[in-house]
Design a protein around this motif. Structure first.
Motif, PDB file in Angstrom:
ATOM      1  N   ASN A  51      46.018   1.247  59.189  1.00 50.91           N
ATOM      2  CA  ASN A  51      44.920   1.669  58.143  1.00 50.91           C
ATOM      3  C   ASN A  51      44.419   3.024  58.566  1.00 50.91           C
ATOM      4  OD1 ASN A  51      43.314   1.925  55.814  1.00 50.91           O
ATOM      5  ND2 ASN A  51      43.393  -0.178  55.601  1.00 50.91           N
ATOM      6  N   VAL A  52      43.612   3.777  58.107  1.00 57.79           N
ATOM      7  CA  VAL A  52      42.725   4.973  58.543  1.00 57.79           C
ATOM      8  C   VAL A  52      42.180   4.747  59.816  1.00 57.79           C
ATOM      9  CG1 VAL A  52      41.066   6.595  57.815  1.00 57.79           C
ATOM     10  CG2 VAL A  52      42.452   5.607  56.310  1.00 57.79           C
ATOM     11  N   GLU A  53      42.528   5.643  60.638  1.00 58.14           N
ATOM     12  CA  GLU A  53      41.949   5.612  61.971  1.00 58.14           C
ATOM     13  C   GLU A  53      42.436   4.330  63.118  1.00 58.14           C
ATOM     14  OE1 GLU A  53      40.481   8.014  63.147  1.00 58.14           O
ATOM     15  OE2 GLU A  53      39.410   9.071  61.561  1.00 58.14           O
ATOM     16  N   VAL A  54      43.566   3.806  62.324  1.00 56.16           N
ATOM     17  CA  VAL A  54      44.127   2.593  63.374  1.00 56.16           C
ATOM     18  C   VAL A  54      45.714   2.957  63.560  1.00 56.16           C
ATOM     19  CG1 VAL A  54      44.706   0.262  63.408  1.00 56.16           C
ATOM     20  CG2 VAL A  54      42.698   0.911  62.342  1.00 56.16           C
ATOM     21  N   THR A  55      46.044   3.421  64.700  1.00 53.58           N
ATOM     22  CA  THR A  55      47.551   3.942  65.021  1.00 53.58           C
ATOM     23  C   THR A  55      47.905   2.911  66.335  1.00 53.58           C
ATOM     24  OG1 THR A  55      46.828   5.477  66.474  1.00 53.58           O
ATOM     25  CG2 THR A  55      47.099   6.135  64.165  1.00 53.58           C
ATOM     26  N   ASP A  56      49.072   2.595  66.471  1.00 53.78           N
ATOM     27  CA  ASP A  56      49.507   1.896  67.443  1.00 53.78           C
ATOM     28  C   ASP A  56      51.149   2.258  68.022  1.00 53.78           C
ATOM     29  OD1 ASP A  56      49.071  -1.709  68.530  1.00 53.78           O
ATOM     30  OD2 ASP A  56      49.474   0.371  69.648  1.00 53.78           O
ATOM     31  N   LYS A  57      51.582   2.169  69.132  1.00 51.79           N
ATOM     32  CA  LYS A  57      52.754   2.644  69.690  1.00 51.79           C
ATOM     33  C   LYS A  57      53.804   1.777  69.021  1.00 51.79           C
ATOM     34  CE  LYS A  57      50.955   4.697  74.004  1.00 51.79           C
ATOM     35  NZ  LYS A  57      51.033   4.299  75.536  1.00 51.79           N
ATOM     36  N   GLY A  58      54.910   2.193  68.645  1.00 47.61           N
ATOM     37  CA  GLY A  58      56.169   1.674  68.437  1.00 47.61           C
ATOM     38  C   GLY A  58      56.970   1.255  69.466  1.00 47.61           C
ATOM     39  N   ASP A  59      58.177   1.531  69.180  1.00 48.36           N
ATOM     40  CA  ASP A  59      59.216   1.185  70.537  1.00 48.36           C
ATOM     41  C   ASP A  59      59.522   2.471  71.445  1.00 48.36           C
ATOM     42  OD1 ASP A  59      60.944  -0.995  68.125  1.00 48.36           O
ATOM     43  OD2 ASP A  59      59.512  -1.611  69.951  1.00 48.36           O
ATOM     44  N   VAL A  60      59.447   3.586  70.742  1.00 47.31           N
ATOM     45  CA  VAL A  60      59.597   4.901  71.446  1.00 47.31           C
ATOM     46  C   VAL A  60      58.544   5.819  71.132  1.00 47.31           C
ATOM     47  CG1 VAL A  60      62.359   4.550  71.729  1.00 47.31           C
ATOM     48  CG2 VAL A  60      61.172   5.447  69.364  1.00 47.31           C
ATOM     49  N   PRO A  61      57.592   5.500  71.932  1.00 51.49           N
ATOM     50  CA  PRO A  61      56.278   6.677  71.608  1.00 51.49           C
ATOM     51  C   PRO A  61      56.253   7.659  72.425  1.00 51.49           C
ATOM     52  CG  PRO A  61      55.800   4.601  72.773  1.00 51.49           C
ATOM     53  CD  PRO A  61      56.880   4.421  72.674  1.00 51.49           C
ATOM     54  N   GLU A  62      57.134   7.905  73.645  1.00 52.66           N
ATOM     55  CA  GLU A  62      56.813   8.844  74.484  1.00 52.66           C
ATOM     56  C   GLU A  62      57.053  10.211  74.033  1.00 52.66           C
ATOM     57  OE1 GLU A  62      57.251   5.015  76.192  1.00 52.66           O
ATOM     58  OE2 GLU A  62      58.830   6.250  75.083  1.00 52.66           O
ATOM     59  N   GLY A  63      56.622  10.988  74.219  1.00 54.71           N
ATOM     60  CA  GLY A  63      56.429  12.562  73.763  1.00 54.71           C
ATOM     61  C   GLY A  63      55.921  12.711  72.295  1.00 54.71           C
ATOM     62  N   TYR A  64      55.527  11.789  71.523  1.00 50.40           N
ATOM     63  CA  TYR A  64      54.993  11.849  70.351  1.00 50.40           C
ATOM     64  C   TYR A  64      53.360  11.457  70.234  1.00 50.40           C
ATOM     65  CZ  TYR A  64      59.828  11.392  69.365  1.00 50.40           C
ATOM     66  OH  TYR A  64      61.374  11.577  69.261  1.00 50.40           O
ATOM     67  N   LYS A  65      52.771  12.260  69.265  1.00 45.89           N
ATOM     68  CA  LYS A  65      51.378  11.685  69.091  1.00 45.89           C
ATOM     69  C   LYS A  65      51.119  11.677  67.556  1.00 45.89           C
ATOM     70  CE  LYS A  65      47.824  13.871  70.510  1.00 45.89           C
ATOM     71  NZ  LYS A  65      46.937  14.960  70.960  1.00 45.89           N
ATOM     72  N   VAL A  66      50.270  10.857  66.896  1.00 44.30           N
ATOM     73  CA  VAL A  66      50.125  10.672  65.274  1.00 44.30           C
ATOM     74  C   VAL A  66      48.608  10.723  65.290  1.00 44.30           C
ATOM     75  CG1 VAL A  66      52.276   9.463  65.013  1.00 44.30           C
ATOM     76  CG2 VAL A  66      50.098   8.082  65.825  1.00 44.30           C
ATOM     77  N   SER A  67      48.394  10.930  64.006  1.00 42.03           N
ATOM     78  CA  SER A  67      46.856  10.734  63.745  1.00 42.03           C
ATOM     79  C   SER A  67      46.613  10.073  62.330  1.00 42.03           C
ATOM     80  CB  SER A  67      45.953  12.087  63.817  1.00 42.03           C
ATOM     81  OG  SER A  67      46.354  12.854  62.738  1.00 42.03           O
ATOM     82  N   ARG A  68      45.687   9.623  61.931  1.00 44.45           N
ATOM     83  CA  ARG A  68      45.663   8.881  60.656  1.00 44.45           C
ATOM     84  C   ARG A  68      43.987   9.302  60.074  1.00 44.45           C
ATOM     85  NH1 ARG A  68      47.928   4.165  57.751  1.00 44.45           N
ATOM     86  NH2 ARG A  68      47.650   5.012  55.719  1.00 44.45           N
ATOM     87  N   LYS A  69      43.913  10.495  59.749  1.00 43.04           N
ATOM     88  CA  LYS A  69      42.399  10.717  59.267  1.00 43.04           C
ATOM     89  C   LYS A  69      42.040  10.404  58.003  1.00 43.04           C
ATOM     90  CE  LYS A  69      41.212  14.098  62.904  1.00 43.04           C
ATOM     91  NZ  LYS A  69      42.679  13.748  63.523  1.00 43.04           N
ATOM     92  N   GLU A  70      43.379  10.409  57.138  1.00 43.99           N
ATOM     93  CA  GLU A  70      43.094   9.867  55.527  1.00 43.99           C
ATOM     94  C   GLU A  70      44.253   9.066  55.322  1.00 43.99           C
ATOM     95  OE1 GLU A  70      42.765  14.051  53.383  1.00 43.99           O
ATOM     96  OE2 GLU A  70      44.248  14.255  54.996  1.00 43.99           O
ATOM     97  N   LYS A  71      44.281   8.124  54.261  1.00 41.39           N
ATOM     98  CA  LYS A  71      44.902   7.113  54.122  1.00 41.39           C
ATOM     99  C   LYS A  71      46.255   7.659  53.714  1.00 41.39           C
ATOM    100  CE  LYS A  71      44.739   2.558  51.679  1.00 41.39           C
ATOM    101  NZ  LYS A  71      44.299   1.833  50.540  1.00 41.39           N
ATOM    102  N   ARG A  72      46.358   8.795  52.997  1.00 37.11           N
ATOM    103  CA  ARG A  72      47.601   9.294  52.388  1.00 37.11           C
ATOM    104  C   ARG A  72      48.482  10.111  53.427  1.00 37.11           C
ATOM    105  NH1 ARG A  72      47.110  11.745  47.542  1.00 37.11           N
ATOM    106  NH2 ARG A  72      49.210  12.855  47.747  1.00 37.11           N
TER     107      ARG A  72
END
Lengths: 116, 114
Positions: A51-72
């Motif tokens: 959900n918004v502001e809730v992120t977590d690593k999957g199986d291959v997260p190295e070298g990547y970043k994400v953000s979830r500031k809005e639902k869409r």
């Protein structure tokens, strides 16, 4: 029309040049995820967001970043791309209904990234 | 790490033939999904099977979930050129509302020749 959109669809870049792949869904889904698809390896999850502001690593997260500031929106960021990140990337979204053992994931059309 | 082994990886057949794709794991899944992917597009869900032993039919496609919920199969009867594509199985390792995620097999590339 209910859909997941990704931009760009194709990208050729050079090692070390920061890039962002955008993902947007219009279905009001709580769950969003990024995958990479490589020959013989299937789809592997990079990061996900419940959900918004809730992120977590999957199986291959190295070298990547994400953000979830809005639902869409759920952008995928490569701070310093390397050639081993050349791949086909998919964003996906789904509902998370309590009591359901699974929900359909809706995938975007994919972004083909080449890092030279 | 949970793994889903999908076989065969490549399948080329003539129109009208039958085929079966297998998806096997040593792990138990809460449910299993089958997706179909066409070139230049993302995967699209075909079916979800939830109960051990469950069989679902979608026109000429028959999906089965193993009794122990560790394996699944997709059988296509009288394949047509329109069935050509990449078929992916995906196991859900826990109910979604408990944070479960999809674990994908490697995919089966099916080509049906007229």
């Amino acid at each position: 029309e209910a859909q997941v959109t990704q931009n760009p669809r194709y990208l050729i870049t050079v090692t070390g040049k920061k890039l962002t792949v955008t993902c947007s869904q219009n279905m009001n889904h709580e769950y969003m995820s990024w995958y990479r698809q490589d020959p013989g390896l299937g789809l592997r999850q990079i990061y996900y967001s419940m959900n918004v502001e809730v992120t977590d690593k999957g199986d291959v997260p190295e070298g990547y970043k994400v953000s979830r500031k809005e639902k869409r929106n759920f952008p995928l960021i490569l701070e310093s791309p390397s050639p081993n990140q050349t791949s086909l990337y998919f964003c996906a979204s789904s509902l998370r209904r309590a009591g359901r053992s699974s929900n359909e994931q809706f995938f975007g059309p994919g972004t083909r990234l080449t890092v030279l | 790490t949970q793994l889903l082994e999908q076989s065969p990886q490549f399948l080329s057949i003539q129109e009208g033939e039958n085929l079966t794709v297998y998806c096997n794991s040593s792990s138990v899944f809460s449910s299993l999904q089958w997706y179909r992917q066409e070139p230049g597009e993302g995967p699209v869900l075909l079916v979800t099977v939830v109960t051990g032993g469950e069989v679902k039919k979608l026109k000429r496609l028959t999906f089965q979930f193993g009794d122990a919920r560790k394996d699944s199969s997709l059988h296509i009867t009288a394949a047509q050129p329109g069935d050509t594509g990449l078929y992916l199985c995906a196991g859900v390792d826990a109910p979604y509302n408990q944070g479960g995620k999809l674990i994908f097999g490697q995919g089966t590339e099916l080509s049906v020749k007229p």
